[in-house]
Enzyme design. Sequence first.
Site, PDB file in Angstrom:
ATOM      1  N   ASP A  53       0.818  -1.216   0.000  1.00 52.13           N
ATOM      2  CA  ASP A  53       0.000   0.000   0.000  1.00 52.13           C
ATOM      3  C   ASP A  53       0.851   1.265   0.000  1.00 52.13           C
ATOM      4  OD1 ASP A  53      -2.459  -1.165  -0.082  1.00 52.13           O
ATOM      5  OD2 ASP A  53      -2.764  -1.160   2.084  1.00 52.13           O
ATOM      6  N   TYR A 111       7.246 -10.062   6.867  1.00 60.43           N
ATOM      7  CA  TYR A 111       7.003  -8.627   7.047  1.00 60.43           C
ATOM      8  C   TYR A 111       7.609  -8.178   8.373  1.00 60.43           C
ATOM      9  CZ  TYR A 111       3.626  -8.088   3.242  1.00 60.43           C
ATOM     10  OH  TYR A 111       3.015  -7.998   2.009  1.00 60.43           O
TER      11      TYR A 111
END
Lengths: 248, 248
Positions: A53, A111
């Site tokens: 994003d 992540y």
Amino acid sequence: MTRYKLTIAYDGTKFHGFQRQNDLRTVQGVLEKALTKMTKGQHVDVVGSGRTDAGVHAFGQVIHFDYPGQMPAQNMLKAINSLMPLDVLVKDSAIVDENFHARFGVKRKTYQYRVDCGYYTDPFKRFYTGHYPYKISVDKIQTALKDLEGEHDFTSFAASGGVIENKVRTIYSATCVYNKNNDELVFEFTGNGFLYNMVRILVATLLEIGNGRRDVHDFLRLFEVKDRQEARGTAPASGLYLKEVFYD
Amino acid sequence: MTRYKLTIAYDGTKFHGFQRQNDLRTVQGVLEKALTKMTKGQHVDVVGSGRTDAGVHAFGQVIHFDYPGQMPAQNMLKAINSLMPLDVLVKDSAIVDENFHARFGVKRKTYQYRVDCGYYTDPFKRFYTGHYPYKISVDKIQTALKDLEGEHDFTSFAASGGVIENKVRTIYSATCVYNKNNDELVFEFTGNGFLYNMVRILVATLLEIGNGRRDVHDFLRLFEVKDRQEARGTAPASGLYLKEVFYD
């Protein structure tokens, strides 16, 4: 045509995310523009391991593309880097066979999420961390992280907007380290896949657990209820880093 | 009127330096605008310990101003912080007597300079370090730093544009540490004063010494020749941090 696999890092601050969008600056857009320059006008589709994003960073995003022509992998790395803006860096380049696919071939992803625990927003961290200036118990967070590991239905942790029906994912490892030096919590999650906004929702929930506003074992309940409203918050994009993508 | 002394940090990336300039975003401008809001329209002059250039950062810049009215130092800190953009942070606040002067009272200043030694420009460091991707000997740099300590004529290290006649300054300590973790050199200079661009010119010269392109003891010659042309380069603003300002 030659298929190249590249590993890239980017500072997501000034990008409208990874995925190409008309007239907006995106990582895919910048890469495809560079490739069009190299081919003198021929469009080359870039495939990423997944989207990130707006504001989300990457240390090790992986992409592939089919290049009309052939050059050694290191030359490709240098050529693309010479056309990249300063917020994108190609770190590694390899020639792969046509069975390699940056998205469909993903086995695991890691992540990282950085949280600044200082009272005020640090001017140097505002684009690179989330911020949680409240009391926190790292012990409670670490206990909760154990509940995350394994195969679970993550429906409660998927933002609307995702198109994927099956919300079952496996988390291989979920860790949190408090770094006294810079007053930061660093989370790492490795799993076989992550739903839309999943890491950011998990972090927001973990911070509430660490602060005592949720039960330490609330994840067990949240897996059951399968309700996004129950997990509430989403930690900001600025703290999230796609660290590594693993293939066979 | 009450005189306040504030210690502030800022990310200099998006500022046209510290000093007020018409229509340009500066640190002084942002502070004075906030104070004008607090006084409901009355201008308050902010005096800094010294200017910093566009792109230069601060962990501990010191300012003073005379505020029409009085409030506890901690309230002043909170009030100003609530009006600051995210790239400025007031870290400390104190009420001082009228003899305190942020510029004229400076006894010592410490500057830090960070150099990224990686081969490529790291996307996450582009605004926060200088970049020197060449071979470097930290030993040579440390030997050269010893020549810097003490009282010297720094004419060779002052950019034109300064208005100060006397170019003699004392360096109390000059150090360099290589940080293997992030492949960075961190320089620190403490002195009784620094000329315009002096730290950045010193760092550029030190890197050339570290790379073997200058004699290890070239500083001794440069002090003698008093010629800015001889020191050549200026390391970029992005690596420079005003770390601390000391008063009596």
